[in-house]
Design a protein around this motif. Structure first.
Motif, short mmCIF file in Angstrom:
data_model
loop_
_atom_site.label_atom_id
_atom_site.label_comp_id
_atom_site.label_asym_id
_atom_site.label_seq_id
_atom_site.Cartn_x
_atom_site.Cartn_y
_atom_site.Cartn_z
N UNK A 136 -11.30 -30.38 -19.61
CA UNK A 136 -11.32 -31.31 -18.49
C UNK A 136 -10.22 -30.93 -17.52
N UNK A 137 -10.60 -30.36 -16.38
CA UNK A 137 -9.60 -29.96 -15.39
C UNK A 137 -9.45 -31.07 -14.38
N UNK A 138 -8.21 -31.47 -14.09
CA UNK A 138 -8.00 -32.58 -13.17
C UNK A 138 -8.45 -32.22 -11.77
N UNK A 139 -8.48 -30.92 -11.43
CA UNK A 139 -8.94 -30.56 -10.10
C UNK A 139 -10.43 -30.84 -9.95
N UNK A 140 -11.18 -30.92 -11.09
CA UNK A 140 -12.58 -31.30 -11.00
C UNK A 140 -12.70 -32.74 -10.53
N UNK A 141 -11.83 -33.61 -11.03
CA UNK A 141 -11.83 -35.00 -10.59
C UNK A 141 -11.48 -35.07 -9.10
N UNK A 142 -10.49 -34.29 -8.69
CA UNK A 142 -10.13 -34.27 -7.28
C UNK A 142 -11.29 -33.77 -6.43
N UNK A 143 -12.04 -32.81 -6.96
CA UNK A 143 -13.18 -32.31 -6.22
C UNK A 143 -14.23 -33.40 -6.02
N UNK A 144 -14.46 -34.20 -7.07
CA UNK A 144 -15.44 -35.28 -6.95
C UNK A 144 -15.06 -36.21 -5.81
N UNK A 145 -13.77 -36.50 -5.70
CA UNK A 145 -13.31 -37.35 -4.60
C UNK A 145 -13.39 -36.58 -3.28
N UNK A 204 -3.76 -27.35 -27.92
CA UNK A 204 -4.29 -28.39 -27.02
C UNK A 204 -3.18 -28.96 -26.16
N UNK A 205 -3.56 -29.33 -24.93
CA UNK A 205 -2.57 -29.93 -24.04
C UNK A 205 -2.94 -29.72 -22.58
N UNK A 206 -2.00 -30.04 -21.71
CA UNK A 206 -2.22 -29.96 -20.26
C UNK A 206 -1.21 -28.99 -19.65
N UNK A 207 -1.72 -28.06 -18.87
CA UNK A 207 -0.89 -27.13 -18.12
C UNK A 207 -0.90 -27.57 -16.67
N UNK A 208 0.27 -27.82 -16.11
CA UNK A 208 0.39 -28.32 -14.74
C UNK A 208 0.81 -27.19 -13.80
N UNK A 209 0.03 -27.02 -12.73
CA UNK A 209 0.36 -26.07 -11.69
C UNK A 209 1.11 -26.79 -10.57
N UNK A 210 1.80 -26.05 -9.72
CA UNK A 210 2.44 -26.69 -8.56
C UNK A 210 1.39 -27.36 -7.68
N UNK A 215 0.13 -30.39 -7.98
CA UNK A 215 -0.65 -31.46 -8.58
C UNK A 215 -1.87 -31.03 -9.35
N UNK A 216 -2.29 -29.76 -9.26
CA UNK A 216 -3.44 -29.30 -10.03
C UNK A 216 -3.05 -29.14 -11.49
N UNK A 217 -4.00 -29.39 -12.40
CA UNK A 217 -3.71 -29.30 -13.82
C UNK A 217 -4.98 -28.93 -14.57
N UNK A 218 -4.80 -28.30 -15.72
CA UNK A 218 -5.91 -27.98 -16.61
C UNK A 218 -5.59 -28.54 -17.98
N UNK A 219 -6.49 -29.37 -18.51
CA UNK A 219 -6.34 -29.95 -19.84
C UNK A 219 -7.42 -29.38 -20.74
N UNK A 220 -7.03 -28.81 -21.87
CA UNK A 220 -8.03 -28.21 -22.74
C UNK A 220 -7.54 -28.19 -24.18
N UNK A 221 -8.47 -27.90 -25.09
CA UNK A 221 -8.15 -27.81 -26.50
C UNK A 221 -7.82 -26.36 -26.85
N UNK A 222 -7.36 -26.15 -28.07
CA UNK A 222 -6.95 -24.80 -28.48
C UNK A 222 -8.12 -23.83 -28.37
N UNK A 252 2.94 -22.49 -3.00
CA UNK A 252 2.99 -22.86 -4.40
C UNK A 252 3.47 -21.70 -5.26
N UNK A 253 3.46 -20.51 -4.69
CA UNK A 253 4.05 -19.36 -5.34
C UNK A 253 5.17 -18.88 -4.44
N UNK A 254 6.29 -18.52 -5.01
CA UNK A 254 7.46 -18.19 -4.20
C UNK A 254 7.24 -16.90 -3.41
N UNK A 255 8.10 -16.66 -2.44
CA UNK A 255 7.98 -15.46 -1.62
C UNK A 255 8.08 -14.18 -2.44
#
Length: 243
Positions: free
Chosen positions: A2-11, A96-102, A104-111, A128-131
């Motif tokens: 379940x990627x949180x950016x999918x929820x953001x996409x729905x909105x 399992x867990x959530x990896x957060x990108x700069x 606000x995007x995040x990816x939640x998944x199982x092992x 979001x990525x440095x120079x």
């Protein structure tokens, strides 16, 4: 997964459809104080829908940098080559867990689950990525994860055309929106959805500020399924969920 950016996409998709339906009237509405600001900070359909090699081609500029981390980590990709447009990621959750990108995007998944896609991580756009090409990622202290990153050049080409004369590919700022938009079905199949089906998923498109408000309220919390087809636009292979 379940990627949180999918929820953001729905909105974001609902907001984007309202924007497209009302572009011609936006100046008048803004003058009246309507202020269509809902789209701020929300991905549009062109950003969130999976990109196939039709309309938008993503060309690898550098080989991937692959690292394994436990907990928060920094990945040094190096300065972006001049022809870089985006960074592509390929993430595997080793725990399992959530990896957060700069941003606000995040990816939640199982092992063992894997997620990939493009994120606005390139220098000079969303920063979001440095120079110097370093991406900082957050994750729980006991979560191990593997990520590959590489720079890509995005080349926008004319849409491909089906045997029935319908255009297909990914919406973009150069050629607009094709008849069939690339998408991933709920069963994992990769295919295409009709742009019209997306626009009408929650009812007729709004034609006024009042309609736009009613539209978003009606769609809030709702789920709609639209058919996903093979490139012929006729053979259904799954469904695409909105909301």
């Amino acid at each position: 997964m379940n990627a949180s950016m999918d929820h953001e996409f729905a909105q974001g998709l609902r907001v984007e459809l309202v924007r497209r339906a009302t572009t011609a009237h936006r100046r008048r509405w803004l003058a009246l104080g309507a202020g269509l600001t809902l789209a701020a900070g929300v991905p549009t359909a062109a950003y969130a829908v999976h990109q196939l090699r039709a309309g938008v081609n993503e060309i690898d500029v550098t080989p991937p940098v692959t690292e394994v981390h436990t907990g928060p980590g920094q990945i040094a990709l190096g300065p972006a080559p001049e022809e870089t447009d985006q960074v592509w990621f390929d993430l595997t959750c080793l725990d399992p867990g959530t990896v957060d990108f700069p941003g606000g995007a995040a990816v939640t998944c199982s092992a063992g689950e894997r997620s990939s896609g493009s994120l606005p991580l390139w220098s000079g756009r969303d920063m979001l990525i440095s120079d110097d090409g370093v991406l900082t990622v957050d994750a729980p202290a006991d979560m191990s994860w593997q990520i590959s990153l590489w720079y890509q050049d995005v080349v926008v080409e004319p849409f491909a055309v089906t045997g029935n004369g319908q255009t297909y590919g990914t919406p973009n700022d150069v050629y607009g929106e094709p008849d069939l938009i690339a998408a991933i079905a709920t069963n994992g199949e990769v295919g295409y959805v009709y742009a019209e089906d997306l626009r009408l998923a929650f009812g007729p498109e709004p034609t006024s500020p009042e309609d736009a408000v009613e539209y978003t309220e009606r769609a809030a919390g709702q789920t709609a399924l639209v058919p996903v087809y093979e490139v012929d636009g006729e053979t259904q292979i799954g469904e695409f969920r909105i909301g």
